[in-house]
Design a protein around this motif. Sequence first.
Motif, PDB file in Angstrom:
ATOM      1  N   ASP A   1     -12.977  -1.092   7.570  1.00 22.45           N
ATOM      2  CA  ASP A   1     -13.009  -2.496   7.931  1.00 22.45           C
ATOM      3  C   ASP A   1     -11.852  -3.237   7.260  1.00 22.45           C
ATOM      4  OD1 ASP A   1     -14.276  -4.610   9.273  1.00 22.45           O
ATOM      5  OD2 ASP A   1     -15.008  -5.355   7.336  1.00 22.45           O
ATOM      6  N   GLU A   2     -11.699  -2.972   5.974  1.00 20.49           N
ATOM      7  CA  GLU A   2     -10.633  -3.667   5.234  1.00 20.49           C
ATOM      8  C   GLU A   2      -9.267  -3.275   5.767  1.00 20.49           C
ATOM      9  OE1 GLU A   2     -10.814  -6.085   3.248  1.00 20.49           O
ATOM     10  OE2 GLU A   2     -13.005  -6.126   3.167  1.00 20.49           O
ATOM     11  N   ARG A   3      -9.167  -2.001   6.137  1.00 19.92           N
ATOM     12  CA  ARG A   3      -7.877  -1.527   6.612  1.00 19.92           C
ATOM     13  C   ARG A   3      -7.517  -2.194   7.936  1.00 19.92           C
ATOM     14  NH1 ARG A   3      -5.820   4.428   8.047  1.00 19.92           N
ATOM     15  NH2 ARG A   3      -3.613   3.916   7.815  1.00 19.92           N
TER      16      ARG A   3
ATOM     17  N   GLU B   1      -3.372   4.694  -1.626  1.00 20.27           N
ATOM     18  CA  GLU B   1      -4.406   4.063  -0.809  1.00 20.27           C
ATOM     19  C   GLU B   1      -4.681   4.901   0.440  1.00 20.27           C
ATOM     20  OE1 GLU B   1      -1.818   2.360  -2.115  1.00 20.27           O
ATOM     21  OE2 GLU B   1      -3.046   1.402  -3.656  1.00 20.27           O
ATOM     22  N   LEU B   2      -3.587   5.378   1.031  1.00 21.17           N
ATOM     23  CA  LEU B   2      -3.766   6.168   2.257  1.00 21.17           C
ATOM     24  C   LEU B   2      -4.531   7.441   1.963  1.00 21.17           C
ATOM     25  CD1 LEU B   2      -0.335   5.621   3.973  1.00 21.17           C
ATOM     26  CD2 LEU B   2      -2.536   4.650   4.591  1.00 21.17           C
TER      27      LEU B   2
ATOM     28  N   VAL C   1     -16.531   0.278   4.703  1.00 16.26           N
ATOM     29  CA  VAL C   1     -15.876  -0.852   4.050  1.00 16.26           C
ATOM     30  C   VAL C   1     -14.359  -0.669   4.088  1.00 16.26           C
ATOM     31  CG1 VAL C   1     -15.483  -1.925   1.808  1.00 16.26           C
ATOM     32  CG2 VAL C   1     -17.807  -1.543   2.609  1.00 16.26           C
ATOM     33  N   LEU C   2     -13.924   0.561   3.767  1.00 18.46           N
ATOM     34  CA  LEU C   2     -12.478   0.800   3.740  1.00 18.46           C
ATOM     35  C   LEU C   2     -11.870   0.634   5.138  1.00 18.46           C
ATOM     36  CD1 LEU C   2     -12.014   3.780   1.242  1.00 18.46           C
ATOM     37  CD2 LEU C   2     -11.515   1.351   0.903  1.00 18.46           C
TER      38      LEU C   2
ATOM     39  N   LEU D   1      -6.584   7.879  -0.456  1.00 14.10           N
ATOM     40  CA  LEU D   1      -7.974   7.509  -0.744  1.00 14.10           C
ATOM     41  C   LEU D   1      -8.736   7.356   0.569  1.00 14.10           C
ATOM     42  CD1 LEU D   1     -10.307   6.476  -2.513  1.00 14.10           C
ATOM     43  CD2 LEU D   1      -9.378   4.171  -2.241  1.00 14.10           C
ATOM     44  N   PHE D   2      -8.060   6.708   1.507  1.00 14.41           N
ATOM     45  CA  PHE D   2      -8.719   6.518   2.797  1.00 14.41           C
ATOM     46  C   PHE D   2      -9.022   7.864   3.456  1.00 14.41           C
ATOM     47  CE2 PHE D   2      -8.830   5.830   7.354  1.00 14.41           C
ATOM     48  CZ  PHE D   2      -9.789   4.830   7.413  1.00 14.41           C
TER      49      PHE D   2
ATOM     50  N   ALA E   1      -6.465  -5.589   7.269  1.00 16.49           N
ATOM     51  CA  ALA E   1      -5.110  -5.639   6.740  1.00 16.49           C
ATOM     52  C   ALA E   1      -4.109  -5.463   7.866  1.00 16.49           C
ATOM     53  CB  ALA E   1      -4.931  -4.552   5.683  1.00 16.49           C
TER      54      ALA E   1
ATOM     55  N   ILE F   1       0.863  -1.190   0.000  1.00 16.73           N
ATOM     56  CA  ILE F   1       0.000   0.000   0.000  1.00 16.73           C
ATOM     57  C   ILE F   1       0.886   1.221   0.000  1.00 16.73           C
ATOM     58  CG2 ILE F   1      -1.968  -1.045   1.166  1.00 16.73           C
ATOM     59  CD1 ILE F   1      -0.973   0.425   3.701  1.00 16.73           C
TER      60      ILE F   1
END
Lengths: 378, 877
Positions: free
Chosen positions: B743-745, B169-170, B740-741, B172-173, B748, B165
């Motif tokens: 949660d996924e993060r 990605e960061l 969702v993000l 985007l988060f 990860a 990542i």
Amino acid sequence: MRFIHTADWQLGMTRHFLDEGAQARFAEARTNAVRRIGKLARDEGASFVVVGGDAFDSNHVDRRTIVRALEALGDVPVPVFLLPGNHDPLNAASVYDSSTFRQRAPGNVHVLRDHEPVEVSAGIELVGAPWSTKRPLTDLVGDACSGLDPCPPGTHRVLVGHGAVDVGSPDATDPALIALDGLEAALDDGRVSFVALGDHHSTKAVGRSGRVWYAGSPEPTAFDEQDAGNVLLVDVGDDGVTVEPHRVATWRFVAHHVDVNGADDVARFGAWLEEHPDKDRTVLKLSFVGSVSLATKARLDGILEHARDVFAAVQLWKRHQDLVALPDDSDLERIQLSGFARAGMDRLRDLADAPVDEARTARDALGLLYRLAGGENA
Amino acid sequence: MRVHRLRIKDFRGVDEHEVSFTEQGVTVVEGPNEVGKTSLAEALDLLFEAIPNSTAQDVRRVKPVDRDVGPEVEAEISTGPYRFTYRKRFLKDNLAELTVTEPRPENLSGREAHDRAEQILEETVDVALWKALRVRQGTAVKQAELADKHALSKALDDAAGASPIGDRELSLFEAAASEYDRYWTATGREKAPLKDVDAAVEGARAQVNGLEDRYRRLEADVERSDQVAGQLRDLRAQLPELAAKRDEWREKRAELERVQHVVGKADAEHKEAVQRLARVTEAKEARARLVERVAKEEARVEEARQAFDDAAPDLEPLELAAKEAPKTVEGVRREHASATREAQLRREDLDHLVERETLDRLERAWGRVDEARAAIKAQRAELAKVRITDEAVEAVREATLVVRGAEERLAEGGPRVEVVAHQPLDLVVDESERALAKGDAFEETIEDTLRLSAPGTLELVVSAGQSTEALRARRNEARATLERLLDEAGATDLDDALAQNERRRGIEAELARAQDRLASELDGRETDELEAELAAVRDRSRSYREQRVEEPPLPADAEAAREALKAADARVADAAGKLDVKERERDEAREALAAAKERLSRLDLEGQAAERALEQARHDLEVAREEAPDDAVEKAVEACQTELETRAAALAKAREREAALEPETVNARAENAERTHEKADAEVRELEKEQAALERSLRDREQEGLHEALDAARSALQHADGEATSVRRRADAAKLLYDVLTDEREKAKRAYAAPLAQRITALGSVLHGPDFGVELGEDLTVESRTLNGRTVPFEDLSTGAQEQLGLLARLACAQIVAADGGVPVILDDTLGYTDPSRLEAMGAVLSTAGRDCQIIVLTCMPDRYRHVGTAEVHRLR
């Protein structure tokens, strides 16, 4: 003898899909239609104008609407005869009895308040069948007709009415339906020469005589109108009646369905939009069906955004809307996400495909992700 | 990154010092604090962070206090593709030199050198991680802040097998988070944009509702107005007919009223005639009553007179009776007095005779007294003749017994003679003869001598002789005593004494009886008293006889006297009863007379009153007759009756006419016609009023332009609704994306926390054995330690254990990032809290970690690190 038959001006009508500016222009256009009718009368040598009801959209229109209408009517160079219709009946709150109307009505404006024949000029008289309530219990036109003697020789009689005729009416039980048979009998036996009707917003002749007409609205008011935007130039003479529709409309209402399944379709739709003349006086109602990538959807949204700025109004036809936007591989390539972001996106894609309530929200979320990840700029 | 060599000069208390470090493994730098082992760590920081001409506090602090020189630092470092020597001098003779030898030579000085060094560092080293892995003196127990350290994350991602990542990605988060933040609070509640659009919809809806309400009212009023107009039309059409009907009935009613007027008049006249007749009839009756009254009064006078006359004769016998009655009373009274006197006499007689009986008794008693007194006198004389007493008798008895005893003893002691007769034989024994039959025998004792003779035949004298002398003396003495006593008592022997004593006792008893009799007769009185009483009674008795009247004669005895008294008393009672009767009769006669007199007097008065009343009645009648003679009164009545009949006929006729007109029907219908018309009229007025009001109200509202206002409001509502839907859609999308993000993060993070935990566990096993484990939180800090099956939260561990774990985590991180160039781990005097037994194991841990990365240990306690077997030791002096 030549005159103009028009009806259903519906002055004071507002359309909810128009924003404030468009609404003002729409109203102005319809007031100006009156002036255009006046000009037509002058140009074509019509000696008067007869309005078959619903000149106003309601008895309770704004004072300014009345004033503006009367101003426009004042500009008409010939007498104008207004028939109270179902929207503006001659009841206790009648707009025609309002102080504004009484004080401001110009001399050329007359209201057909009863069915006493009015001699407009030598050899022609008008018989009105005005509405005095919103729910009459009889055929007003038939009633007006029944008391008439045959026209004296050399005289022509125009019967002015408002409402639906019984032939082909969806509500056969309505006691106020106009009996077409009776009208045709009156035309046949010479009591009446022409029947000028209002209520139907599209221009249309009814019956076999060719002398019973709906003039239609001079400006369109809805998407489902077949042929609105005309007035009728009517010649009544000893040798018969001729009717000639004249287009006076400046606005258009367009309903359009688009199948979108790829960038080509979007491009085609964009071109179709571009081709429209008078965009600021055109109201669109659109429906999209299909499935597109996020990029394509973004492009479509961009086009629609632009259209909203250009057209008078762009309305999405909710009931027929079925456009699914899902990211495809090229979308993903474009935004190049990895790690948790990628995992999140995959999850949203699954949700968007699934037949669950969340699917739409998931598609919205995907669109948002696409935008936030800079997909539209990539 | 590796630090190969570090040199400091004029740095704090250090003049100059240079240390070389092993590239891979542990370098332990020993030295007391003041020697400046901490200065080495500080020096490395200053070298990279402080610009050459800096006068910051950090810089000024490291200047030697005693000399005016600039502290200097030089390091030889390799990182990424670079290898360079970097030197700086601060405060005095500022200097910065960077000599890069790899990958291609570069020589820079001053600010350029500083910037380039910074650039190289940023390019190749995760500075933040480097700093995080450093342990400064005194901060040992804190955990390293490992989260979001780029190099670590990347390394962990690599270790976890996830795709790398990056900023993309960061960012985007971040963008998703800020989009979420536009609509939602951290706890998921709606924020202003959502609330605003909802409020806008509510506002627009309220507006529409208000206008629709007004519109409905307006429509209702219009409809009502039409209705009213229709009703008015109908009513106005009906009114004339109703008025005509009303007038028709009014006319009929007027006719009826005229007839009723006639009836009224006839009725009044009839009533008048009736009254008149009543009046004359009353006069006639009054005359009759007057005549009747005279007759009645006459009768009453007659009656009164008769009553008086009837009552008068009754008086005479009554007067007579009243005169006779007292005389009779007097006679009876005398009779009574005579009886009373006789009764008195009889009572005295009785007394007298009773006393005579007493006298007799007394006389007899007196006789017995005399007798008793004589007996007493005789007995006393007898008694005087007797000398013996009870005591004397007793003495005689004693002396006799003594004599008898003495004689017996003489007999027993003296000679005995026994005689037996063989044939009848007469014997003389001491001068007494005794006849014996054949066979008889007797014995005899000889006191002195015995003379036994059978006359004729023999004489035999037997003498006792000397042997009985004493006995005889005693017998003679006793006999002498007895003789004396008998002499004194006047008796001959004991029997005589006894007999004489018995006689004395009889006399004494006789005397006592006579005394008793006397006492009984006297009954306590003295003889004199009895005698005196006897004399008194005798006197009274005699004197009564002498004084008493001769007639009637004295009854024979008390019984007769009692009978006579009883008879006399009966006569007295009889006379008294008779007297009472007569006296009552006398009183009654008197009263009867008085009553009779009273009655007569009253009757007389009544008679007079009746006469007066009669007179008045006659007068009244006379006056009336003078006014109207009787026949005139009679005639008036007849005339009035005739008139009444005429009037009644007239009234009946008038009533007949009235009835013919059916007055009730006429009145009811006329009334109804009036009301109906009035009602219709009132309704018309009411409706007119309502119509006027409605018209006014509608006119007032005509300016409102409700139609367009309502349309506009509806449009606004639709727009607001659309806007709300769209905003909500955007908000929902933002929320879903963010959720969702996030949660996924987290997922990860959890995934790449695993390798780190694995590394820490591996290192920890060296320290604690195979049963050691740690759980990491999402920020990669140690949350808990598990040892021998027991899990303890980090914050509950001992300071030493915390310190060890902190160190393990740092070493594990350093190991993880080592492959990618890594960063040196600089430990400044750690393990201060670790007990000696663990230090050895920690040495092994450091050695193990040192296989993958560069570890620099600064310490003033060399013992702590003695067990790091692989360590290269450098001593500061």
